[in-house]
Enzyme design. Structure first.
Site, PDB file in Angstrom:
ATOM      1  N   CYS A 177      94.755  30.170  -6.450  1.00 33.40           N
ATOM      2  CA  CYS A 177      95.164  31.319  -5.566  1.00 33.40           C
ATOM      3  C   CYS A 177      95.465  32.616  -6.383  1.00 33.40           C
ATOM      4  O   CYS A 177      95.331  32.541  -7.580  1.00 33.40           O
ATOM      5  CB  CYS A 177      96.793  30.740  -5.044  1.00 33.40           C
ATOM      6  SG  CYS A 177      96.714  29.396  -4.589  1.00 33.40           S
ATOM      7  N   ARG A 190      89.667  34.257  -5.154  1.00 31.08           N
ATOM      8  CA  ARG A 190      90.622  33.247  -5.658  1.00 31.08           C
ATOM      9  C   ARG A 190      91.026  32.116  -4.529  1.00 31.08           C
ATOM     10  O   ARG A 190      91.611  31.090  -4.911  1.00 31.08           O
ATOM     11  CB  ARG A 190      91.770  33.892  -6.548  1.00 31.08           C
ATOM     12  CG  ARG A 190      91.498  34.832  -7.503  1.00 31.08           C
ATOM     13  CD  ARG A 190      92.611  34.973  -8.346  1.00 31.08           C
ATOM     14  NE  ARG A 190      93.169  33.908  -9.005  1.00 31.08           N
ATOM     15  CZ  ARG A 190      93.134  33.487 -10.029  1.00 31.08           C
ATOM     16  NH1 ARG A 190      92.156  34.034 -11.069  1.00 31.08           N
ATOM     17  NH2 ARG A 190      93.852  32.409 -10.838  1.00 31.08           N
ATOM     18  N   TRP A 222      94.618  29.062  -1.977  1.00 30.93           N
ATOM     19  CA  TRP A 222      93.524  27.924  -1.851  1.00 30.93           C
ATOM     20  C   TRP A 222      94.298  26.766  -1.696  1.00 30.93           C
ATOM     21  O   TRP A 222      94.938  26.380  -2.638  1.00 30.93           O
ATOM     22  CB  TRP A 222      92.493  28.374  -2.754  1.00 30.93           C
ATOM     23  CG  TRP A 222      91.479  27.331  -2.707  1.00 30.93           C
ATOM     24  CD1 TRP A 222      90.379  27.227  -2.165  1.00 30.93           C
ATOM     25  CD2 TRP A 222      91.086  26.050  -3.743  1.00 30.93           C
ATOM     26  NE1 TRP A 222      89.491  26.096  -2.214  1.00 30.93           N
ATOM     27  CE2 TRP A 222      90.009  25.543  -3.444  1.00 30.93           C
ATOM     28  CE3 TRP A 222      91.888  25.528  -4.563  1.00 30.93           C
ATOM     29  CZ2 TRP A 222      89.550  24.518  -3.763  1.00 30.93           C
ATOM     30  CZ3 TRP A 222      91.398  24.297  -5.320  1.00 30.93           C
ATOM     31  CH2 TRP A 222      89.992  23.778  -4.888  1.00 30.93           C
ATOM     32  N   ASN A 265     100.710  29.953  -8.199  1.00 31.30           N
ATOM     33  CA  ASN A 265      99.228  29.614  -8.276  1.00 31.30           C
ATOM     34  C   ASN A 265      99.111  28.236  -8.989  1.00 31.30           C
ATOM     35  O   ASN A 265      99.620  28.403 -10.402  1.00 31.30           O
ATOM     36  CB  ASN A 265      98.417  30.575  -8.784  1.00 31.30           C
ATOM     37  CG  ASN A 265      97.043  30.156  -9.375  1.00 31.30           C
ATOM     38  OD1 ASN A 265      96.428  29.236  -8.738  1.00 31.30           O
ATOM     39  ND2 ASN A 265      96.644  30.775 -10.351  1.00 31.30           N
ATOM     40  N   GLY A 266      98.950  27.061  -8.789  1.00 32.46           N
ATOM     41  CA  GLY A 266      98.742  26.126  -9.352  1.00 32.46           C
ATOM     42  C   GLY A 266      99.226  24.556  -8.696  1.00 32.46           C
ATOM     43  O   GLY A 266      99.456  24.738  -7.518  1.00 32.46           O
ATOM     44  N   GLU A 323      70.312  24.808  -9.811  1.00 26.68           N
ATOM     45  CA  GLU A 323      71.208  25.986  -9.590  1.00 26.68           C
ATOM     46  C   GLU A 323      70.802  26.542  -8.324  1.00 26.68           C
ATOM     47  O   GLU A 323      71.478  26.863  -7.443  1.00 26.68           O
ATOM     48  CB  GLU A 323      71.175  26.857 -10.917  1.00 26.68           C
ATOM     49  CG  GLU A 323      71.647  28.140 -10.743  1.00 26.68           C
ATOM     50  CD  GLU A 323      73.096  28.236 -10.458  1.00 26.68           C
ATOM     51  OE1 GLU A 323      73.825  27.265 -10.570  1.00 26.68           O
ATOM     52  OE2 GLU A 323      73.486  29.349 -10.020  1.00 26.68           O
ATOM     53  N   LYS A 357      73.141  27.031  -4.955  1.00 28.27           N
ATOM     54  CA  LYS A 357      73.409  28.259  -4.371  1.00 28.27           C
ATOM     55  C   LYS A 357      73.178  27.934  -2.876  1.00 28.27           C
ATOM     56  O   LYS A 357      73.815  28.525  -2.136  1.00 28.27           O
ATOM     57  CB  LYS A 357      72.346  29.331  -4.906  1.00 28.27           C
ATOM     58  CG  LYS A 357      72.725  29.731  -6.269  1.00 28.27           C
ATOM     59  CD  LYS A 357      73.812  30.586  -6.453  1.00 28.27           C
ATOM     60  CE  LYS A 357      75.165  29.989  -6.760  1.00 28.27           C
ATOM     61  NZ  LYS A 357      75.326  29.737  -8.100  1.00 28.27           N
ATOM     62  N   GLU A 371      76.105  26.103  -1.405  1.00 25.76           N
ATOM     63  CA  GLU A 371      77.468  26.525  -1.216  1.00 25.76           C
ATOM     64  C   GLU A 371      77.624  27.959  -0.508  1.00 25.76           C
ATOM     65  O   GLU A 371      78.813  27.668   0.130  1.00 25.76           O
ATOM     66  CB  GLU A 371      78.364  26.734  -2.751  1.00 25.76           C
ATOM     67  CG  GLU A 371      77.351  28.092  -3.501  1.00 25.76           C
ATOM     68  CD  GLU A 371      78.022  28.225  -4.979  1.00 25.76           C
ATOM     69  OE1 GLU A 371      79.190  27.935  -5.145  1.00 25.76           O
ATOM     70  OE2 GLU A 371      77.248  28.719  -5.643  1.00 25.76           O
ATOM     71  N   HIS A 412      59.790   9.069  -8.017  1.00 27.31           N
ATOM     72  CA  HIS A 412      60.604   7.792  -8.116  1.00 27.31           C
ATOM     73  C   HIS A 412      61.517   7.984  -7.180  1.00 27.31           C
ATOM     74  O   HIS A 412      62.624   7.158  -7.205  1.00 27.31           O
ATOM     75  CB  HIS A 412      61.294   7.967  -9.454  1.00 27.31           C
ATOM     76  CG  HIS A 412      60.390   7.945 -10.500  1.00 27.31           C
ATOM     77  ND1 HIS A 412      59.790   6.875 -10.878  1.00 27.31           N
ATOM     78  CD2 HIS A 412      60.200   8.792 -11.481  1.00 27.31           C
ATOM     79  CE1 HIS A 412      59.060   6.979 -12.018  1.00 27.31           C
ATOM     80  NE2 HIS A 412      59.094   8.193 -12.486  1.00 27.31           N
ATOM     81  N   LYS A 428      86.791  30.998  -6.401  1.00 26.21           N
ATOM     82  CA  LYS A 428      86.005  31.322  -7.488  1.00 26.21           C
ATOM     83  C   LYS A 428      86.221  30.744  -8.852  1.00 26.21           C
ATOM     84  O   LYS A 428      85.400  30.366  -9.751  1.00 26.21           O
ATOM     85  CB  LYS A 428      86.429  32.690  -7.849  1.00 26.21           C
ATOM     86  CG  LYS A 428      85.493  33.616  -8.665  1.00 26.21           C
ATOM     87  CD  LYS A 428      84.205  33.738  -8.441  1.00 26.21           C
ATOM     88  CE  LYS A 428      83.212  34.363  -9.630  1.00 26.21           C
ATOM     89  NZ  LYS A 428      81.901  33.862  -9.378  1.00 26.21           N
TER      90      LYS A 428
HETATM   91  O1  M6R Z   1      84.358  29.802 -14.033  1.00 23.10           O
HETATM   92  P1  M6R Z   1      83.616  28.800 -14.240  1.00 23.10           P
HETATM   93  O2  M6R Z   1      82.190  29.287 -14.751  1.00 23.10           O
HETATM   94  O3  M6R Z   1      84.430  27.652 -15.275  1.00 23.10           O
HETATM   95  O4  M6R Z   1      83.492  28.073 -13.020  1.00 23.10           O
HETATM   96  C1  M6R Z   1      82.791  26.746 -12.934  1.00 23.10           C
HETATM   97  C2  M6R Z   1      82.361  26.343 -11.427  1.00 23.10           C
HETATM   98  O5  M6R Z   1      83.440  26.384 -10.571  1.00 23.10           O
HETATM   99  C3  M6R Z   1      81.349  27.620 -10.720  1.00 23.10           C
HETATM  100  O6  M6R Z   1      80.246  27.752 -11.523  1.00 23.10           O
HETATM  101  C4  M6R Z   1      80.951  27.089  -9.518  1.00 23.10           C
HETATM  102  O7  M6R Z   1      80.271  26.136  -9.257  1.00 23.10           O
HETATM  103  C5  M6R Z   1      80.439  28.342  -8.509  1.00 23.10           C
HETATM  104  N1  M6R Z   1      80.958  28.448  -7.469  1.00 23.10           N
HETATM  105  C6  M6R Z   1      78.933  28.234  -8.613  1.00 23.10           C
HETATM  106  O8  M6R Z   1      78.438  29.214  -7.813  1.00 23.10           O
END
Ligand code: M6R
Length: 615
Positions: free
Chosen positions: A2, A27, A75, A101-102, A488, A492, A495, A511, A610
């Site tokens: 958060c 966040r 969050w 936050n936590g 990757e 993208k 997500e 396979h 994030k």
């Molecule tokens: O801050 P970090 O690089 O440790 O975060 C890792 C993942 O949470 C982050 O890369 C996540 O997969 C992103 N949403 C990808 O776009």
């Protein structure tokens, strides 16, 4: 995870906190709330939804007066996102109010105890339990808020960054952190609290970042007192001068942060190697590597720990380190690594990659590696973040703030830093020739202008996005250095557009995934002219004969894939190890445009945050 914000001083707290919450919304954004003390009353306003919903509600219904207040953007972890579970939370007496936050892991046990003692709870959150525990300690031990918080936190198990306000002490805020970040901005007789510095950057560039296990009592007109939560010892806080500026954290005319950050990649990559790489002289200087060169170069093995996109950058680095520096590499999901009983030797080097530097699983993985005697090298973007501090040494990516939840420039700058490290070790070990070393440096130096060239294909990519935006599935294929890029690209798309996508090594298609291919299935194939080009062309033929739709990411001037594909996107030629820095860009733009066309919230996709500071 958060975002938390607090203010105490002479300004109106409401606009400062509200603006701060907007900046921290990356966040968490399922609910938000604010508490303001107007001199008599503690006014609370909170709601399910985004900060914009909160602002509308507060403007219409609540007194927004006051020079002290706290705010939160959530969050959800404990308790679904709804109005009641939103922060801030009052204690039973109504005197204390908290943002958190936590996660407090033993909250259920504490809650049972408190219920026995007559406390009642409105929400399902662990946070409301914590504020009542603090209140209980204040009453039973007859102590002030700071001391009560310390006693209560020593009973709590979990992670937190918290701010508590007691309306009987309107000149004071008390904060603490363990496992979640917390910064204190220091102005002229005013203080700002935030999860990162972005909420207060236009007011002050002086800040204290609390270390894990520290708490601070912030009193107007007094010096901040920082203590260790565990043993009450006083700490001399280090006041940092921040480098961040406002322009870096605003959209600057772009529709979304994600698009801005995609377009920032030429300058972000330059910033990553600026001052470190002298291409013409054939020199790489990196303090974190230079100071530990023996330890790093003599590593029998490198273990990379990371999550999500950072894990993909780690996979790219596996190719680079093995190819250039001849050091065996294992790339681990931090979340798996931390709960295995991994075999770690003292001459292993663990590289932790994290944009935020706050990811809980990555943090736990490096703590475990340190316990087992490994040397930990952090590759983080956020300066002063927990992972960068917990590592023995490290290198920042210098990408600048990344606000969009979907990582873009973090990925390419991570690859850039990892390439520099691999080259440096390879040179030191003599595993590459001087000419190969220099060639890499010169090619890397040209990457920003080549990325800028790829960005010019944006309009063409929009056309492709429009064509495929309504599909339900998509396959991404790549080989060698571009296999992680395929992963990757798929991440993208998933997500931000919520379209199901899978990344595969191109040769693995036969396979299994080949069974999925029909005329409905778009397949994005990364087929640059390096590596196993001919073999990838054969894969493209296999897709074509099963009527799959082909989008090829090819090197300029390509003919073979162009003949077979429905669309191609060209990237400039470069050496194989650097192709991921170019081939990634069209995949970022493709998912961006598809998500925009589908009306999705690109910067704040559903269910995501994030940085994931919880397990
Ligand atoms: O801050 P970090 O690089 O440790 O975060 C890792 C993942 O949470 C982050 O890369 C996540 O997969 C992103 N949403 C990808 O776009």
């Amino acid at each position: 995870m958060c975002g938390i914000v607090g203010y105490i001083g002479n300004r109106d707290a409401y606009p400062v906190i509200m603006k701060g919450l907007q900046r921290l919304e990356y966040r968490g954004y399922d609910s938000a709330g604010i508490a303001l003390y107007d001199g008599n009353e503690l006014n609370l306003c909170k709601t399910k939804g985004k900060v914009a919903d909160l602002k509308k509600l507060c403007d219409e219904t609540t007194s927004t007066k006051g020079h002290v207040g706290i705010g939160h953007t959530r969050w959800a972890t404990h308790g679904i996102p709804n109005d009641v579970n939103s922060h801030p939370h009052y204690s039973n007496s109504g005197n204390l109010v908290i943002i958190h936050n936590g996660i407090i892991e033993n909250y259920a046990t504490i809650k049972k105890e408190l219920i026995k003692r007559g406390y009642s709870f409105q929400s399902d959150t662990d946070t409301e339990v914590l504020v009542n525990l603090i209140e209980d300690v204040m009453i039973n031990e007859d102590v002030k808020l700071g001391k009560a918080m310390q006693i209560a936190l020593n009973q709590a198990v979990g992670a937190y960054a918290i701010t508590v306000f007691d309306k009987r002490k309107p000149n004071e805020l008390v904060v603490a952190r363990l496992g979640s970040p917390l910064a204190i901005g220091i102005g002229e007789n005013e203080f700002f609290i935030a999860s990162d510095a972005s909420p207060f950057i236009e007011f002050t560039s002086n800040a204290i970042y609390l270390e894990d296990g520290e708490m601070a009592v912030i009193r107007l007109g007094k010096q901040i007192k920082v203590r260790k939560i565990q043993d009450d010892s006083l700490v001399d806080p280090y006041i940092q001068e921040l480098q961040l500026n406002l322009e870096q954290i605003e959209k600057n005319g772009y529709e979304h942060f994600m698009l801005k950050e995609i377009y920032e990649q030429p300058s972000a990559i330059t910033d990553t190697y600026r001052g470190r790489m002298l291409a013409n002289e054939g020199i790489i200087r990196m303090a974190g590597v230079d100071d530990n060169i023996e330890r790093l170069a003599n590593a029998k093995r490198i273990i990379v720990v990371a999550c999500g996109t950072s894990w993909h950058a780690g996979l790219v680095s596996e190719y680079i380190f093995e190819d250039l520096a001849r050091i065996p590499v294992e790339v681990e999901y931090a979340s798996e690594f931390r709960y295995r009983n991994p075999v770690i030797y003292e001459n292993d080097v663990v590289i932790a990659i994290s944009q935020s530097g706050e990811t809980a699983d990555t943090m736990a993985a490096i703590k475990l590696a340190k316990e087992k005697g490994a040397f930990v090298f952090g590759v983080c973007n956020v300066v002063g973040s927990s992972i960068s501090r917990e590592s023995h040494a490290g290198a920042y990516t210098h990408a600048g703030p990344e606000i969009g939840v979907a990582s873009t420039k973090a990925f390419t700058t991570q690859i850039t830093v990892l390439t520099l490290i691999a080259l440096k070790l390879a040179k030191y070990k003599g595993t590459i020739s001087d000419s190969t070393f220099r060639l890499h440096l010169q090619e890397l130096d040209r990457i920003p202008e080549k990325v800028a060239k790829v960005l010019e294909t944006n309009e063409h990519i929009k056309i492709i996005a429009d064509k495929y935006k309504d599909v339900s599935n998509c396959l991404y294929l790549g080989r060698g250095y571009n296999f992680p890029v395929a992963l990757e690209g798929a991440l993208k798309l998933k997500e931000i557009s919520y379209i199901h996508a899978e990344g595969y090594p191109a040769a693995e298609m036969k396979h299994g995934p080949i069974a999925l291919i029909d005329e409905q299935m778009p397949v994005v194939v990364i087929a640059t002219n390096k590596g196993h080009y001919d073999k990838v062309v054969s894969n493209v033929q296999e897709i074509k004969s099963r009527k799959g739709k082909i989008i090829g990411i090819v090197t300029e001037g390509d003919e073979a894939v162009r003949e077979l594909a429905d669309y191609v996107i060209e990237v400039p030629d470069t050496i194989e190890s650097l192709t991921p820095l170019l081939t990634t860009i069209p995949l970022q733009l493709l998912s961006y445009h598809i998500a925009v066309m589908l009306g999705k919230n690109v910067d704040q996709p559903r269910n995501l945050a994030k940085s994931v500071t919880v397990e």
